[in-house]
Design a protein around this motif. Sequence first.
Motif, short mmCIF file in Angstrom:
data_model
loop_
_atom_site.label_atom_id
_atom_site.label_comp_id
_atom_site.label_asym_id
_atom_site.label_seq_id
_atom_site.Cartn_x
_atom_site.Cartn_y
_atom_site.Cartn_z
N ARG A 140 -8.84 20.17 -0.09
CA ARG A 140 -7.45 19.70 -0.17
C ARG A 140 -6.86 19.55 1.22
NH1 ARG A 140 -3.32 21.54 1.16
NH2 ARG A 140 -4.17 23.63 1.40
N GLU A 144 -5.31 16.10 3.04
CA GLU A 144 -3.89 16.04 3.40
C GLU A 144 -3.67 16.40 4.87
OE1 GLU A 144 -2.33 18.81 0.61
OE2 GLU A 144 -2.46 17.43 -1.09
N LEU A 148 -0.38 17.79 7.42
CA LEU A 148 -0.38 19.24 7.54
C LEU A 148 -0.82 19.74 8.90
CD1 LEU A 148 -1.86 20.38 4.08
CD2 LEU A 148 0.53 20.44 4.82
N PHE A 292 4.18 21.27 4.77
CA PHE A 292 4.22 20.83 3.38
C PHE A 292 5.47 20.01 3.06
CE2 PHE A 292 1.05 24.19 2.86
CZ PHE A 292 0.13 23.51 2.08
N LEU A 295 4.59 16.65 3.96
CA LEU A 295 3.63 16.11 2.99
C LEU A 295 4.33 15.54 1.77
CD1 LEU A 295 0.63 15.79 2.15
CD2 LEU A 295 0.79 18.07 1.14
N ARG A 364 0.54 16.65 -7.51
CA ARG A 364 -0.76 17.18 -7.09
C ARG A 364 -0.80 18.70 -7.28
NH1 ARG A 364 0.62 13.45 -3.18
NH2 ARG A 364 1.32 15.10 -1.76
N THR A 367 -1.09 20.98 -4.00
CA THR A 367 0.14 21.05 -3.23
C THR A 367 1.20 21.85 -3.96
OG1 THR A 367 -0.36 18.87 -2.30
CG2 THR A 367 1.90 19.67 -2.06
N GLU A 370 0.50 25.55 -3.48
CA GLU A 370 0.80 26.02 -2.12
C GLU A 370 2.30 26.21 -1.94
OE1 GLU A 370 -1.38 27.00 -0.05
OE2 GLU A 370 -3.24 26.11 -0.80
#
Length: 559
Positions: A140, A144, A148, A292, A295, A364, A367, A370
């Motif tokens: 992951r 990304e 990140l 994040f 993101l 997702r 994500t 997290e």
Amino acid sequence: MFHFAEDHEEGMTGRISRPPLAPRMHHAFSHEGKMASSPQFEYRPQQQRMAELVGAALDGNHAFVCEAATGVGKSLAYLVPAVTFALEQKRKAIICTHTINLQEQLISKDIPIVKQLVGDFHAEILKGRSNYICPTRLKRALNESADLFSSSEAGELKMLLDWVAETEDGTLSDLDFTPSARVWSLVCSEPHACTPRRCPPGSRCWYQDVRRRMEQADVVVLNHTLFFTLLASADETTAEDCNFLFPRDFVILDEAHTIENVAAKAFGLHISESNIKFELGRLHNPRSRKGFFQLVGDKDGVREVLQTLDHVENFFRDAEAACKFNALGREFRVREAGLIEDTLSLPLQRLALRAQKAGDAVDREGTKLELLDLSKRLTNIRVGIKAFLDQENEDHVHWVERTNTDNRIVSFHTAPVDVAPRLRQIFFASHKACVFTSATLGIGADEQLNYFRNRVGAEDARAACIESPFDFKRQMKLYLLKKMPQPSEPGYLDKLEHWITHFIDLSIGRAFILFTSYSQMTSLADKLEEHCENSKTTPTASSAERTASGPVWMCPAKR
């Protein structure tokens, strides 16, 4: 499998009864026992006595505290009876050490010897889950990485990907480079993202694989910190009726003199200014402008992070000013509630809600997990700050620490004043087989180890103090310097070189020198090399002295 004794069938039930373990251990460690068949075996009555007492504790399902001085050979003295008991009774042996280094020593050195004596068995080493890389999180993170990670951090991810294809155990100790804390925090195993469902068999997830193997293992080796972490974590246990970590398991705690401090830390509270900034940086890093919130495109979240970072800085500078640190002081005892006004909890609460909202909105799954985990972490920090400032745990001592550097970092800590009640409940309140052992448990002539037993709640546990087979009075001398500069004072290294040289000459070169500083070690090694070379050829030394003057070992001291 070798049982150290004949087995006997009991009537028509098919069950096997065996003589008590203690006398079998007495025989096993004797001149005529199985141990004597090993070329490395040297009969030591002290080792034999300890193995016998450990066997009695396991057979009787009771606690045993044993000080076994240097040279007893305590690892084999507890491993042989523990493994024998585990295999015969089909119970899992939990072996706890203080450090990962000692874990690996048991697995690579001592347990193979035990297998030669007892027969084959399944032993597993378990490290804290943050030591393991999670391929799911790594995949992951790579997908990304543009939002990140910085370019240098993305380079570390590619190095980790190459390493994952080759590593045997997937842990940090197998890495040939040190990844940044931020990169590793986003790829290591964590409960929210690394689960048996998300990392099934065949996924090359080393942590989940070792957890599955651990369920089947006869012996599990782990360190004290992880042991207490697992005890406190209900989702890590395998059954509701577990004894310590598993049903009907028993535990051997080596290096037990550290247990009080480890338990106090595990039962306490620890909040660091740097850790809060680290967690905020995962949402948004002001320097790299990665995180994040980038993101998921949450500009309001980015603004919230920047504002919260200002609150963190002001809050901990206020805390530092409120603590009366002396000139060199790094700790300040907080005796009353309300050290400073809580100006941080509300910003943390707002940011936690923002991260939760962002997580709920994203599609997702990785994500989402997290962001929700970061929200939970910020909430836990907020709750901890309130508990510290309000001194909610009345039986805890509270203090503030700061790093003694130009860029000072402040942290809050609490610990139970007395861990004995908690440890008594865990280990000694019911009939559980457990052994506490170390080379240093007693105080002075305290042969019953009363001081240690009182400190850990083991007042009713059986105890023994086993002396070393070495004749220290005849075989050693202790020298103490009356005066020595502090390491930070001018002239310290010169004095260190002078006295090390003195004792190298006094011992005719038979020196083993431990350092806590790599730079001091390498600096002095260069300076002492010429002296050691000259000592070999000095005309006043006999041939025996010249031969003995060579082996000087200089090593870093590791705990």
